[in-house]
Design an enzyme around this catalytic site. Structure first.
Site, PDB file in Angstrom:
ATOM      1  N   VAL A   4      80.549  35.734 -19.506  1.00  0.00           N
ATOM      2  CA  VAL A   4      81.893  36.243 -19.236  1.00  0.00           C
ATOM      3  C   VAL A   4      81.805  37.472 -18.327  1.00  0.00           C
ATOM      4  O   VAL A   4      82.642  37.654 -17.438  1.00  0.00           O
ATOM      5  CB  VAL A   4      82.639  36.582 -20.547  1.00  0.00           C
ATOM      6  N   CYS A   5      80.809  38.296 -18.521  1.00  0.00           N
ATOM      7  CA  CYS A   5      80.679  39.564 -17.778  1.00  0.00           C
ATOM      8  C   CYS A   5      80.756  39.393 -16.260  1.00  0.00           C
ATOM      9  O   CYS A   5      81.526  40.104 -15.607  1.00  0.00           O
ATOM     10  CB  CYS A   5      79.397  40.286 -18.175  1.00  0.00           C
ATOM     11  N   PRO A   6      80.013  38.455 -15.660  1.00  0.00           N
ATOM     12  CA  PRO A   6      80.109  38.360 -14.203  1.00  0.00           C
ATOM     13  C   PRO A   6      81.496  37.943 -13.722  1.00  0.00           C
ATOM     14  O   PRO A   6      81.930  38.362 -12.644  1.00  0.00           O
ATOM     15  CB  PRO A   6      79.041  37.333 -13.817  1.00  0.00           C
TER      16      PRO A   6
ATOM     17  N   GLU B   1      84.328  38.863 -15.091  1.00  0.00           N
ATOM     18  CA  GLU B   1      85.134  40.083 -15.143  1.00  0.00           C
ATOM     19  C   GLU B   1      84.790  41.035 -14.001  1.00  0.00           C
ATOM     20  O   GLU B   1      85.680  41.597 -13.362  1.00  0.00           O
ATOM     21  CB  GLU B   1      84.885  40.832 -16.461  1.00  0.00           C
ATOM     22  N   LEU B   2      83.509  41.223 -13.762  1.00  0.00           N
ATOM     23  CA  LEU B   2      83.076  42.142 -12.715  1.00  0.00           C
ATOM     24  C   LEU B   2      83.521  41.642 -11.339  1.00  0.00           C
ATOM     25  O   LEU B   2      83.925  42.433 -10.480  1.00  0.00           O
ATOM     26  CB  LEU B   2      81.569  42.356 -12.777  1.00  0.00           C
TER      27      LEU B   2
END
Length: 187
Positions: free
Chosen positions: A46-48, A50-51
């Site tokens: 999920v992090c990439p 969002e970034l």
């Protein structure tokens, strides 16, 4: 205890920014609007997304006078390695802070003590270094940067127009409210 209205606590950290390692402290958050954007870990799922979404809104944020600081408990070296190996993360031009000591995550009360990772926390900080908005999501729930932009616009409007408040779903140019005894029971 809420962090709203509290000044950012002191910290010093290494960060990766535009191909270089830099030092970042709480003093860097003063004199302009800032977003401190915590995420659990590099090389995840999920992090990439969002970034990348945040990067897609970065020019708009900069036009609003906002600097973005992404933070995870990874090191600044890990941020560089992720940047060098991921097509998504290669696009990022805002600051990526490493927090392996977990001090910043603890200061912002987003450290998951069981995992040693930061929760998904978003903090809007005014030019005085005071936290004006907080959003914390569970690990599996990504954030939407367009909502963040709207919140920043509202926070900036309120700061620049004392005595006015922004109602639900407020957008730039829409009507605001001036709280007074005359409004009690009328909304």
């Amino acid at each position: 205890m809420s962090l709203i209205g509290k000044e950012v606590l002191p910290f010093r950290a290494k960060a990766f920014h535009n191909g270089k390692f830099i030092d970042v402290t709480e003093q860097d958050l003063k004199g302009k609007w800032s977003v401190v954007f915590f995420y659990p870990a590099d090389f995840t799922f999920v992090c990439p997304t969002e970034l990348e979404d945040l990067q897609n809104h970065y020019e708009e944020l900069k036009a609003l006078g906002v600097e973005v600081y992404a933070v995870s408990t990874d090191t600044h070296f890990t941020h560089k390695a992720w940047h060098d190996s991921s097509e998504t993360i290669k696009k990022i031009t805002y600051v990526m802070i490493g927090d392996p000591s977990q001090k910043i995550s603890r200061n912002f009360e987003v450290l998951n003590e069981e995992t040693g990772l930061a929760d998904r926390g978003t903090f809007i900080i005014d030019p005085d270094g005071v936290i004006q908005a907080v959003e914390i999501n569970s690990e599996g729930m990504g954030r939407d940067a367009s909502v963040l932009v709207q919140k920043i616009k509202a926070a900036q409007y309120i700061r620049n127009h004392p005595g006015e408040v922004c109602p639900a779903k407020w957008s730039e140019g829409a009507a605001t409210l001036k709280p007074s005894i005359d409004l009690v029971g009328k909304i």
